[in-house]
Motif scaffolding. Structure first.
Motif, short mmCIF file in Angstrom:
data_model
loop_
_atom_site.label_atom_id
_atom_site.label_comp_id
_atom_site.label_asym_id
_atom_site.label_seq_id
_atom_site.Cartn_x
_atom_site.Cartn_y
_atom_site.Cartn_z
N VAL A 236 -38.34 34.95 3.85
CA VAL A 236 -38.92 36.12 3.20
C VAL A 236 -37.88 36.80 2.32
CG1 VAL A 236 -40.06 38.33 3.56
CG2 VAL A 236 -40.49 36.43 5.14
N LEU A 237 -36.68 36.96 2.84
CA LEU A 237 -35.60 37.57 2.05
C LEU A 237 -35.33 36.77 0.78
CD1 LEU A 237 -33.29 39.55 1.55
CD2 LEU A 237 -31.85 38.12 3.03
N ARG A 242 -35.41 36.38 -5.11
CA ARG A 242 -35.75 35.68 -6.36
C ARG A 242 -36.60 36.57 -7.26
NH1 ARG A 242 -34.82 30.13 -6.52
NH2 ARG A 242 -34.01 29.25 -4.57
N GLU A 243 -37.52 37.33 -6.67
CA GLU A 243 -38.31 38.28 -7.45
C GLU A 243 -37.40 39.34 -8.06
OE1 GLU A 243 -41.76 38.85 -8.02
OE2 GLU A 243 -42.15 36.79 -7.36
N LEU A 244 -36.47 39.84 -7.26
CA LEU A 244 -35.55 40.89 -7.74
C LEU A 244 -34.67 40.38 -8.88
CD1 LEU A 244 -33.59 43.38 -5.52
CD2 LEU A 244 -32.41 42.16 -7.35
N GLU A 245 -34.14 39.17 -8.73
CA GLU A 245 -33.22 38.65 -9.73
C GLU A 245 -33.90 38.48 -11.09
OE1 GLU A 245 -30.01 38.14 -9.89
OE2 GLU A 245 -29.71 38.86 -7.84
N GLU A 250 -35.15 40.32 -16.66
CA GLU A 250 -36.15 40.73 -17.65
C GLU A 250 -36.09 42.23 -17.95
OE1 GLU A 250 -39.81 39.41 -15.95
OE2 GLU A 250 -39.53 37.32 -16.56
N GLY A 251 -35.23 42.94 -17.25
CA GLY A 251 -35.14 44.39 -17.46
C GLY A 251 -36.42 45.10 -17.05
N GLY A 252 -37.01 44.64 -15.95
CA GLY A 252 -38.32 45.15 -15.56
C GLY A 252 -38.34 45.92 -14.25
N LEU A 253 -39.51 45.92 -13.63
CA LEU A 253 -39.74 46.62 -12.37
C LEU A 253 -39.70 45.64 -11.22
CD1 LEU A 253 -40.79 48.97 -10.53
CD2 LEU A 253 -43.12 48.27 -11.22
N PHE A 254 -39.01 46.02 -10.16
CA PHE A 254 -39.08 45.29 -8.89
C PHE A 254 -39.75 46.20 -7.89
CE2 PHE A 254 -37.25 44.39 -4.66
CZ PHE A 254 -37.79 43.12 -4.47
N GLN A 255 -40.99 45.86 -7.54
CA GLN A 255 -41.78 46.64 -6.58
C GLN A 255 -41.96 45.82 -5.32
OE1 GLN A 255 -44.99 46.03 -5.30
NE2 GLN A 255 -45.22 48.01 -4.30
N LEU A 256 -41.81 46.48 -4.17
CA LEU A 256 -41.88 45.78 -2.90
C LEU A 256 -42.75 46.57 -1.92
CD1 LEU A 256 -40.61 43.21 -1.61
CD2 LEU A 256 -38.79 44.69 -0.72
N PHE A 270 -32.92 43.54 8.42
CA PHE A 270 -31.89 43.09 7.48
C PHE A 270 -32.49 42.71 6.13
CE2 PHE A 270 -33.36 38.95 8.82
CZ PHE A 270 -33.07 38.10 7.75
N ILE A 271 -33.77 42.32 6.10
CA ILE A 271 -34.41 41.98 4.83
C ILE A 271 -34.35 43.17 3.89
CG2 ILE A 271 -36.58 41.36 3.71
CD1 ILE A 271 -37.39 39.95 6.32
N LEU A 272 -34.74 44.33 4.40
CA LEU A 272 -34.71 45.55 3.60
C LEU A 272 -33.29 45.91 3.21
CD1 LEU A 272 -35.96 48.12 2.40
CD2 LEU A 272 -35.87 49.13 4.71
N GLU A 273 -32.37 45.83 4.14
CA GLU A 273 -30.99 46.22 3.84
C GLU A 273 -30.38 45.32 2.79
OE1 GLU A 273 -27.02 47.88 6.03
OE2 GLU A 273 -28.34 46.57 7.21
N GLU A 274 -30.61 44.03 2.90
CA GLU A 274 -30.02 43.10 1.93
C GLU A 274 -30.61 43.30 0.54
OE1 GLU A 274 -27.43 40.97 2.13
OE2 GLU A 274 -27.13 42.02 4.03
N ILE A 275 -31.88 43.59 0.45
CA ILE A 275 -32.50 43.86 -0.85
C ILE A 275 -31.87 45.10 -1.48
CG2 ILE A 275 -34.62 44.71 -1.93
CD1 ILE A 275 -34.56 41.69 -1.66
N ILE A 276 -31.70 46.15 -0.69
CA ILE A 276 -31.08 47.37 -1.21
C ILE A 276 -29.65 47.10 -1.66
CG2 ILE A 276 -30.26 49.67 -0.58
CD1 ILE A 276 -32.68 49.89 1.29
N ARG A 277 -28.89 46.40 -0.85
CA ARG A 277 -27.49 46.12 -1.19
C ARG A 277 -27.38 45.27 -2.44
NH1 ARG A 277 -24.72 43.92 4.20
NH2 ARG A 277 -23.05 43.59 2.69
N GLN A 278 -28.25 44.27 -2.55
CA GLN A 278 -28.21 43.39 -3.72
C GLN A 278 -28.55 44.17 -4.99
OE1 GLN A 278 -30.30 39.69 -3.30
NE2 GLN A 278 -30.41 39.33 -5.50
#
Length: 307
Positions: A236-237, A242-245, A250-256, A270-278
């Motif tokens: 899942v992470l 990949r969506e975030l990257e 593209e200089g766009g929106l990442f919505q989760l 940890f999924i949430l924490e890693e997304i925030i950190r990245q």
């Protein structure tokens, strides 16, 4: 639909062109509201959200399983406190969508969300499916849900997310009557867009969701039906990353979209924490609530009440 059209609803190949055209054109994606530049010159906008469904996942089906109700209670009792602590650690705002019944059962949680600086949004009355309701019932439940959230939290919501993202032919009309700024239930784009109703611009901002960017399809597990497979949290992470990257490229929106009774568990937080950190590691990223995002996009586009 007419009686004849209802008779043929299971045979759409028999519909006259104007029948399916009315369905297609009832609610459509209008112009893109992706701004030329995100707030403070950020390259990417990040909008995190949590659907605090809790006990309503069982109640909406008329269920009486104490086990499933307890699974919902976990979201409020353990999942949300863990999420709020993590969001506070990284000073990140989020949008929490809560059915009115959840807010009444877990009023302290709802107030804690607002006290922590996060947004509360409308998410149905008891997680009902809008498409199964007549217009009057859907309107009544939406208005009552907004009233409950305002009474519990002291703030009138400005946006909605329909339960299970089930958007009826009447939902947009009701959202307009309520004077809402935005909706976050539809999936026509990666970037914010203006909703059209019967081909006409509405001034309502859509902040699109996607099942790909939702934890539930991967980790929700109903042992009795086997309706969904269980997904490895690391998988899942990786999908979210990949969506975030690409959103950043593209200089766009990442919505989760996440759920306290799913991502709030010890083995998944940890999924949430890693997304925030990245995202924070990139530097030029704007973390925002859905309400702030919608207001910014509307203002930049010169539409609606934010103009």
């Amino acid at each position: 639909m007419s009686a004849a059209e209802q008779h043929d609803k299971n045979q759409p190949w028999l519909w006259a062109d104007d029948v399916w055209q009315r369905s297609v054109n009832k609610v459509r994606a209008g112009r893109s509201l992706k701004p030329a530049q995100w707030k403070n010159g950020a390259r990417m906008a990040v909008a995190l959200s949590f659907d605090a469904d809790h006990e309503t996942m069982e109640l909406r089906n008329g269920g009486i399983s104490i086990s499933r109700l307890s699974q919902g209670q976990y979201g409020a009792r353990s999942g949300m406190p863990r999420i709020l602590k993590l969001l506070d650690k990284y000073a990140v705002p989020a949008s929490i969508y809560m059915p009115a019944v959840s807010a009444m059962i877990n009023a302290d949680e709802a107030r804690a969300v607002v006290a922590s600086g996060h947004e509360i949004g409308i998410h149905s009355w008891i997680h009902e499916f809008n498409s199964r309701l007549d217009e009057a019932t859907e309107r009544d439940l939406a208005l009552r849900a907004a009233d409950v959230l305002e009474r519990v939290c002291g703030i009138r919501p400005v946006g909605m997310r329909t339960a299970s993202w089930d958007f009826s032919p009447h939902t947009l009309k009701i959202a307009r009557e309520m004077g809402l700024l935005y909706d976050s239930s539809l999936m026509a784009d990666d970037e914010p867009y203006e909703l059209l109703e019967d081909g006409e611009p509405t001034g309502i901002v859509e902040i699109p969701v996607e099942w790909i960017r939702d934890d539930a399809p991967y980790v929700a597990m109903d042992r009795m039906t086997g309706a969904r497979p269980y997904g490895d949290p690391a998988m899942v992470l990786e999908i979210f990353q990949r969506e975030l990257e690409l959103a950043y490229d593209e200089g766009g929106l990442f919505q989760l979209t996440m759920h306290p009774h799913h991502v709030g568990h010890r083995s998944r937080i940890f999924i949430l924490e890693e997304i925030i950190r990245q995202a924070q590691a990139k530097g030029d990223v704007w973390f925002t609530t859905h309400a702030e995002l919608a207001a910014y996009c509307a203002k930049e586009a010169g539409i609606g009440r934010a103009a």
